[in-house]
Enzyme design. Structure first.
Site, PDB file in Angstrom:
ATOM      1  N   LYS A   1      -7.968  -4.334   7.086  1.00  0.00           N
ATOM      2  CA  LYS A   1      -6.585  -3.858   6.272  1.00  0.00           C
ATOM      3  C   LYS A   1      -7.606  -4.762   4.774  1.00  0.00           C
ATOM      4  O   LYS A   1      -8.227  -5.282   4.346  1.00  0.00           O
ATOM      5  CB  LYS A   1      -5.361  -4.713   5.774  1.00  0.00           C
TER       6      LYS A   1
ATOM      7  N   GLY B   1       1.123  -1.030  -0.095  1.00  0.00           N
ATOM      8  CA  GLY B   1      -0.081   0.208   0.443  1.00  0.00           C
ATOM      9  C   GLY B   1       1.000   1.433  -0.435  1.00  0.00           C
ATOM     10  O   GLY B   1       2.490   1.285   0.279  1.00  0.00           O
ATOM     11  N   SER B   2       0.035   2.343   0.093  1.00  0.00           N
ATOM     12  CA  SER B   2       1.251   3.948  -0.404  1.00  0.00           C
ATOM     13  C   SER B   2       1.267   3.832   0.999  1.00  0.00           C
ATOM     14  O   SER B   2       2.786   4.560   0.798  1.00  0.00           O
ATOM     15  CB  SER B   2       0.083   4.507  -0.407  1.00  0.00           C
TER      16      SER B   2
ATOM     17  N   GLU C   1      -0.106 -10.610   4.084  1.00  0.00           N
ATOM     18  CA  GLU C   1      -0.580  -9.563   4.918  1.00  0.00           C
ATOM     19  C   GLU C   1      -0.737  -9.882   6.345  1.00  0.00           C
ATOM     20  O   GLU C   1       0.334 -10.064   7.214  1.00  0.00           O
ATOM     21  CB  GLU C   1      -1.034  -8.308   5.220  1.00  0.00           C
TER      22      GLU C   1
ATOM     23  N   ASP D   1       3.489  -1.661   8.413  1.00  0.00           N
ATOM     24  CA  ASP D   1       2.385  -2.322   7.442  1.00  0.00           C
ATOM     25  C   ASP D   1       1.489  -0.843   7.890  1.00  0.00           C
ATOM     26  O   ASP D   1       1.262  -0.569   8.297  1.00  0.00           O
ATOM     27  CB  ASP D   1       1.524  -3.872   7.302  1.00  0.00           C
TER      28      ASP D   1
ATOM     29  N   LYS E   1      -7.728   6.975   9.906  1.00  0.00           N
ATOM     30  CA  LYS E   1      -7.702   5.566   9.682  1.00  0.00           C
ATOM     31  C   LYS E   1      -8.475   5.741  11.130  1.00  0.00           C
ATOM     32  O   LYS E   1      -8.368   4.475  11.333  1.00  0.00           O
ATOM     33  CB  LYS E   1      -6.514   5.092   9.432  1.00  0.00           C
TER      34      LYS E   1
HETATM   35  O1  LIG Z   1      -4.031  -4.758   0.960  1.00  0.00           O
HETATM   36  C1  LIG Z   1      -3.429  -3.345   0.904  1.00  0.00           C
HETATM   37  C2  LIG Z   1      -3.176  -3.060   2.537  1.00  0.00           C
HETATM   38  O2  LIG Z   1      -4.022  -3.753   3.749  1.00  0.00           O
HETATM   39  C3  LIG Z   1      -2.349  -2.127   2.605  1.00  0.00           C
HETATM   40  O3  LIG Z   1      -1.695  -1.617   4.353  1.00  0.00           O
HETATM   41  C4  LIG Z   1      -4.141  -0.878   3.713  1.00  0.00           C
HETATM   42  O4  LIG Z   1      -5.586  -0.977   1.929  1.00  0.00           O
HETATM   43  C5  LIG Z   1      -3.634   0.941   3.912  1.00  0.00           C
HETATM   44  O5  LIG Z   1      -2.806   0.918   2.116  1.00  0.00           O
HETATM   45  P1  LIG Z   1      -2.890   2.648   2.478  1.00  0.00           P
HETATM   46  O6  LIG Z   1      -1.097   2.628   3.466  1.00  0.00           O
HETATM   47  O7  LIG Z   1      -2.776   2.807   0.530  1.00  0.00           O
HETATM   48  O8  LIG Z   1      -3.506   3.518   2.345  1.00  0.00           O
END
Ligand SMILES: O=C[C@H](O)[C@H](O)[C@H](O)COP(=O)(O)O
Length: 230
Positions: free
Chosen positions: A99, A32-33, A108, A86, A126
């Site tokens: 997640k 993820g980002s 994950e 993560d 979040k």
């Molecule tokens: O499948 C993706 C993961 O669980 C990511 O860690 C989650 O979606 C959060 O992503 P982001 O950091 O882009 O908000």
């Protein structure tokens, strides 16, 4: 779409987590980002002499880590991970998570389960009182598509098969994702248990008892939430 402030918050949280990585550690690399920012920071430290071995939680992360020159081990081949970093789509102060927004939830969860310390990094958007505004991603074997739909509806869920760019989304494990609305979730542990009982479900995005620390950056502030070990 994340704005500049959100990106800055993600970077701040990512840097806080990186401080926990020690020389010679086996490090779980999230997806993820936000995890991407952490991985890029880690790569800088490696260039400065830090020695670690990464364990990627998705094909996308594997590609990124290879491009940054991070030495890797396959997730399926490791017995233990020292620390993993993560992101999350939602979390509560009890350190329960949703997640899988990127579809990487199964690997994950294996990564978090193998980790001595799991650190989650997020921007200020979040944190929630109760999980569930973000629909729970559930990874489903295509042969069990209709069966799992029926089972999820019995649990009062409203599953929707994920479509991305006009196409059915297929995970790294060649499965579907059902984004499932359960409303606000009163008992995430119970729902996690119930989902685990459904044949054809490879995994789901409710993470309970798998997190040690969450770093959330909001504006100029960073807050950490720790597992209650008392
Ligand atoms: O499948 C993706 C993961 O669980 C990511 O860690 C989650 O979606 C959060 O992503 P982001 O950091 O882009 O908000």
């Amino acid at each position: 779409m994340a704005n500049d402030n959100q990106n800055l918050e993600k970077l701040t949280a990512a840097k806080a987590a990186i401080a926990f990585v020690k020389n010679n550690d086996v490090v779980g690399l999230g997806t993820g980002s936000t995890a991407t920012l952490a991985i890029k920071e880690l790569a800088k430290l490696i260039k400065d002499g830090l020695k670690i071995t990464g364990v990627p939680s998705s094909e996308a992360t594997k590609k990124l880590a290879i491009s940054l020159g991070i030495p890797l081990l396959e997730l399926g081949k490791v017995r233990s991970i020292d620390v993993s970093i993560d992101g999350a789509d939602e979390f509560t102060k009890e350190l329960n998570l949703i997640k899988g927004g990127g579809g990487a939830l199964f690997r994950e969860k294996i990564m978090a389960s193998l980790s001595k310390k799991t650190i989650i990094v997020t921007d200020g958007s979040k944190l929630v009182e109760k999980l569930g505004a973000f629909k729970v991603p559930i990874e489903v074997n295509p042969n069990a598509e209709k069966y799992v739909m029926i089972k999820l509806k019995k649990l009062k869920g409203k599953p929707v098969k994920r479509i991305e760019n006009g196409k059915i989304f297929i995970t790294d494990n060649q499965n579907y994702i059902f984004d499932t609305d359960f409303g606000l979730i009163d008992d995430p542990e119970k729902l996690a248990y119930e989902l685990n009982q459904i044949d054809g479900v490879l995994g789901h995005g409710i993470f309970v008892n798998l997190t040690d620390i969450i770093f959330m950056a909001k504006g100029d502030y960073i807050t950490s939430y720790h597992k209650n070990i008392g």
